[in-house]
Design an enzyme around this catalytic site. Structure first.
Site, PDB file in Angstrom:
ATOM      1  N   PRO A 167       0.748  -1.234   0.056  1.00 20.39           N
ATOM      2  CA  PRO A 167      -0.150  -0.018  -0.065  1.00 20.39           C
ATOM      3  C   PRO A 167       0.906   1.158  -0.169  1.00 20.39           C
ATOM      4  O   PRO A 167       1.838   1.310   0.591  1.00 20.39           O
ATOM      5  CB  PRO A 167      -0.849  -0.117   1.294  1.00 20.39           C
ATOM      6  CG  PRO A 167       0.054  -0.965   2.086  1.00 20.39           C
ATOM      7  CD  PRO A 167       0.586  -2.020   1.068  1.00 20.39           C
ATOM      8  N   CYS A 168       0.673   2.229  -0.761  1.00 20.99           N
ATOM      9  CA  CYS A 168       1.219   3.549  -0.853  1.00 20.99           C
ATOM     10  C   CYS A 168       0.087   4.565  -0.499  1.00 20.99           C
ATOM     11  O   CYS A 168      -0.572   5.305  -1.486  1.00 20.99           O
ATOM     12  CB  CYS A 168       1.792   4.035  -2.059  1.00 20.99           C
ATOM     13  SG  CYS A 168       3.140   2.643  -2.589  1.00 20.99           S
ATOM     14  N   GLN A 169      -0.177   4.658   0.802  1.00 20.29           N
ATOM     15  CA  GLN A 169      -1.086   5.693   0.985  1.00 20.29           C
ATOM     16  C   GLN A 169      -0.980   7.052   1.136  1.00 20.29           C
ATOM     17  O   GLN A 169      -1.621   8.092   1.214  1.00 20.29           O
ATOM     18  CB  GLN A 169      -1.901   5.311   2.552  1.00 20.29           C
ATOM     19  CG  GLN A 169      -2.403   3.950   2.551  1.00 20.29           C
ATOM     20  CD  GLN A 169      -2.615   3.657   3.947  1.00 20.29           C
ATOM     21  OE1 GLN A 169      -1.528   3.058   4.533  1.00 20.29           O
ATOM     22  NE2 GLN A 169      -3.550   3.710   4.627  1.00 20.29           N
TER      23      GLN A 169
END
Ligand code: SAH
Length: 930
Positions: A541-543
């Site tokens: 995830p690359c929030q």
């Protein structure tokens, strides 16, 4: 039996399919109209056939501005990752709350922020290289000249026929300003004298670049006098790492580096005046499977070396087959053609490789959609891919994965802890397995956690005695505030309810238990060891790339903790060194901060000496009524075949292409290609056999099924066995044919239910159909001043304020109904109808978990676990199963050593989207290369 047809050549800039489907209006019609217009704009800027990497320099328009204003997909990684507390209601969930104004505002700002940002990226996948503009050339002033006799005319015409094609002589001799037009030749030579130095064909040379740019590096492939009497050389370019999509910024990232002597050979060439040649340099080819020591020795006497090719199309870094590795001058026009992707050593795959097995580690596995799809697809190409390990910090997702893959070691922990655990586990295996004879309790001292507090010491021996160890983890399972290595202990005479986590140094008096645990764990491969994993897949995830601008670190995306998982993912790859890697992510990793994170991922793989290839895939193109574009990145060791991307099977309109260095990464047919694509699927194809359910549906199991009505439905309802899903081993306890799981909607709140009941069963219906709302100028909603506002029994207004103000009153999304002939843009993790179109066409409820799962291509046998909101999250987070399945097929082919060759794309077998094992056995799935 399928057939292959030739696909896009790597170097060409294809015109992508952007046709519009007239009868398949997506749900979000307005936004899509914008997007379509955009695609048109995009297309008009990128048209014009090949965009060759003409060489650099001023005045050549080397960089193009990207198209503006892309459509944002209605999903944010932040939303995608939300984990909500369980409450009461179905499965312990609360009713969806009314969104507060803050929530709506956030989403709105997010959408707008995204609109503003796109288009800022520059085209920078490959620096262009050109000689000084033709207008400035003064051949008569130069003392540089060709040396020796011209190459005999017939030979030159044979080697470079297009240079000698008779064209309109006028246009040949005119100094064309079209940099794309090939320059005609009078005659060719083998040598030239430039600044009193002699240069020959196949010499590697520095070439003058633009002001403040480092000299370019290239290989001379032609010397010729043009029909305009200018003396030219043709240069095939080498790229330094920073000239590729990796970009100079990545050289500043300190967790990895690129060898300064390493360059990449490209297929890109262009013609320049011989005056721009500066000097010779010595570049050698090095087999990429050489050890660093061997390599150092080989390159000690050369200026530079290359071991892979680079192509802008699909950002491909790939092997160069041995026969084409060199710059020999045996043939005058040794025009090396990279047949990239071929393994350079240790070739695998033979025709009897059917049922070869391979191990898979699924990182950030969620409920396991990606690995499930990969395994299904690999099976169809004859590889038994086994999800041996999976890691996710979400407990519910792990429960789903465990249920559907009982043989998988599912680790419910953070990926960063998993990596630390792997390192400790390797050390333990070294001690107790590899060097087991001299292991002793004292060895534990070295493994122990640093500065443990007294509270972590072993419990008094007189009270508890270790019976055996059950599990191991790295982290802080007892919430002590410190991370370390822990074992789960079963205590003698105590039942499992007394099992507890104990730090390793608290077990120093039980070395035999540790030894026994490690030896058993090693035998059973409870954890992967370096070199023992064949494939790693995952979507870190690359929030930090979505959300509001003010919270995003545009300048240093890697400094944002919310993007750290990309680093962790690559660290795990670096540690385990699998044969293959497949990373998935949102397209924003190629957009945010000029695609910094996407470039970083490629940069890491390339610096680890993996071959790499990047593609953007649209889920709908693989047989789903959902658009959903995602980025996929392959990595393959040099000893393996680099997988290709599977071309679409279904004809879906492409919306929103990435307007920068990655614009050549869309996995699609060229517009001109003859293709046999199936019609895009619509909602009806996927959902029409699902039974009616009310807004409140407490059971997650239904027994009343009607027959499938479409090919999609027949396929999605196949049993595990028929889909060739090995995750249950030989036992295949698929649900009974009549059983249907997770066909439950998130229950609407009382107020929302009242509202939804008043949204008509009609295509395009939404809150605008509620009493008192009218649409004014610019498609903006307003209250009808002549109708008194209607209130619900609760006292809340029928038409909520947030709906009226969402996207400044222009959005058709609040309380929007889907229609049977539509596709959805993207299945997301939330199921509230406040700002997305998620109402069933003719039932007063949102789509159920199963309906969303269908739109994501989950087989019906795939059950989900956890509170209902968690099920939606698992489904919304997933990689669409058919996409993963198509990629799994590609992986399987590469694994077997098939599909070698320079093309980055390949065609899936006919009927791939709906073929189950039964059908496959009757008519084996295979690929015929043309
Ligand atoms: N590939 C999956 C979906 C992954 S979504 C599929 O196809 O089904 C991303 C997942 O990463 C989520 O399930 C989330 O729980 C998990 N996650 C987020 N941060 C994590 C971390 N630090 N360590 C492990 N898992 C994490």
């Amino acid at each position: 039996m399928a057939s292959m047809s030739p696909v896009t050549p790597a170097a060409a800039e294809p015109r992508r399919s952007t046709r519009l489907l007239s009868n398949t209006k997506p749900a979000d019609a307005d936004a899509d109209a914008d997007a379509e217009a955009e695609v048109e704009r995009e297309r008009s800027t990128s048209r014009g056939g090949k965009r060759r990497r003409k060489a650099a320099g001023k005045g050549t328009g080397a960089r193009k501005r990207a198209a503006k204003g892309k459509r944002k997909e209605p999903e944010s990684a932040a939303g995608a990752m939300e984990v909500e507390d369980a409450g009461s209601g179905i499965n312990g969930d609360v009713y969806p709350e009314e969104p507060d104004s803050e929530e709506m505002k956030l989403i709105e700002e997010e959408e707008q922020a995204d609109h503003g940002e796109e288009g800022s990226a520059e085209t920078r996948g490959a620096r262009k290289r050109v000689a000084p503009p033709r207008a400035q050339r003064r051949p008569e002033a130069s003392a540089d000249h060709f040396v020796g006799e011209p190459i005999p005319d017939d030979k030159a015409r044979r080697l470079w026929p297009s240079r000698y094609e008779t064209k309109d002589s006028d246009s040949r001799s005119r100094r064309s300003n079209d940099p794309e037009e090939e320059i005609g030749a009078q005659c060719h030579y083998t040598s030239a004298c430039v600044d009193d130095a002699i240069f020959n064909l196949n010499d590697d040379v520095y070439v003058k670049a633009g002001p403040n740019e480092e000299n370019y590096i290239g290989r001379i492939t032609e010397f010729f006098e043009g029909t305009d009497h200018v003396l030219y050389f043709t240069c095939r370019w080498f790229f330094r790492a920073e000239d590729t999509v990796i970009s100079p910024n990545l050289l500043e990232v300190h967790d990895h580096e690129h060898d300064q002597k390493r360059v990449f050979l490209s297929e890109e060439k262009n013609d320049n005046m011989i005056e721009s040649i500066i000097s010779k340099l010595n570049i050698i080819y090095v087999d990429p499977s050489k050890t660093p020591q061997e390599r150092d020795q080989l390159i000690s006497n050369s200026d530079l070396y290359y071991d892979m090719s680079y192509s802008v199309a699909y950002s491909t870094f790939a092997n160069i087959p041995a026969e084409n590795d060199g710059a020999t001058d045996s043939e005058v026009a040794s025009d090396i053609s990279c047949e990239e992707g071929k393994p350079v050593a240790d070739p695998v795959g033979s025709s009897d490789a059917r049922r070869e097995t391979a191990t898979l580690l699924d990182l950030y596995s969620g409920c396991g959609a990606m690995s499930t799809g990969l395994c299904l697809g690999a099976a169809l190409s004859g590889i038994k891919l086994n999800t041996k390990w999976a890691v996710d910090m979400n407990e519910y997702a792990c429960n789903s994965l465990k249920h559907n893959h009982p043989g998988t070691q599912v680790r419910n922990e953070k990926a960063e802890d998993f990596l630390a655990l792997l390192q400790h586990w390797n050390a333990l295996c070294q001690k107790y397995v590899v060097h087991s004879s001299n292991s002793s309790g004292s060895d534990l001292a070295q493994m122990s956690n640093d500065d443990e507090d007294d509270e972590n010491e072993a419990l008094p021996n007189d009270l508890f005695e270790v019976e055996r160890l059950l599990d191991i983890c790295y982290g802080d399972p007892n919430k002590t505030g410190k991370d370390g290595l822990w074992f789960k202990v079963r205590w003698k005479t105590y039942d499992p309810s007394h099992d507890s986590w104990e730090p390793i140094d608290g077990l120093s008096d039980s070395p035999e238990c540790i030894k026994e645990f490690v030896q058993r764990g090693y035998r059973e491969s409870i954890l992967p060891l370096p070199g023992s994993v064949d494939v790693i897949c995952g979507g870190p995830p690359c929030q930090g790339i979505s959300g509001l601008n003010r919270f995003r670190n545009y300048n240093e995306p890697l400094e944002d903790d919310r993007n750290k998982q990309l680093v962790v993912f690559m660290d795990v790859v670096n540690y385990l060194r699998p044969k293959y890697v497949l990373m998935e992510n949102v397209v924003d990793i190629l957009k945010f901060a000029d695609g910094f994170l996407g470039r970083y991922a490629l940069s890491r793989l390339v610096s680890m000496r993996y071959q790499a290839r990047l593609g953007l895939m649209v889920a709908g193109c693989y047989g789903l009524p959902q658009f959903r574009m995602r980025a996929f990145l392959w990595g393959a060791l040099p000893s393996r075949v680099l997988p290709k991307f599977p071309l679409p099977t279904h004809d879906v309109v492409k919306r929103g292409v990435v307007p920068n260095a990655f614009s050549q990464c869309l996995v699609a047919y060229d517009e001109i290609d003859d293709k046999r694509l199936k019609k895009a699927l619509v909602l009806q194809d996927a959902l029409s056999d699902l039974p009616k359910v009310p807004n409140y549906q407490p059971n997650d199991l239904m027994e009343n099924r009607i027959n499938p009505k479409t090919e999609f439905q027949r396929y999605i309802r196949l049993s595990r066995k028929d889909m060739e899903d090995y995750s249950f081993g030989d036992a295949t306890p698929s649900p009974k044919a009549c059983q249907l799981f997770d066909h439950q909607p998130l229950e609407l709140s009382t107020d929302d239910y009242q509202r939804v009941k008043q949204i008509p069963f009609r295509k395009g219906a939404n809150f605008r159909d509620l009493k008192g709302v009218q649409v004014g100028e610019n498609n903006t909603v307003e209250f009808n001043p002549h109708i008194p506002r209607v209130f619900l029994p609760s006292g809340k207004p029928l038409v909520p304020y947030y709906a009226m103000t969402y996207i400044k009153g222009k959005s058709p999304k609040p309380f929007g109904r889907l229609w049977w002939d539509e596709t959805v843009p993207t299945v997301v993790t939330r199921a509230e109808p406040h700002n997305q179109i998620i109402l069933h066409p003719n039932q007063h409820r949102v789509l159920t978990v199963r309906e969303n799962a269908r739109l994501q291509g989950f087989p019906d046998y795939y059950r989900l676990f956890g509170p209902i909101k968690q099920k939606y999250i698992q489904v919304g987070n997933a990689v669409a199963v058919p996409v993963a399945r198509a990629l799994g097929y590609s992986l399987g082919q590469a694994y077997r050593g098939a599909l070698v060759g320079g093309q980055p794309l390949f065609e899936l077998p006919e009927n791939f989207a709906s073929v189950g094992q039964a059908a496959a056995t009757a008519s084996p799935v295979g690929v015929v290369e043309k």
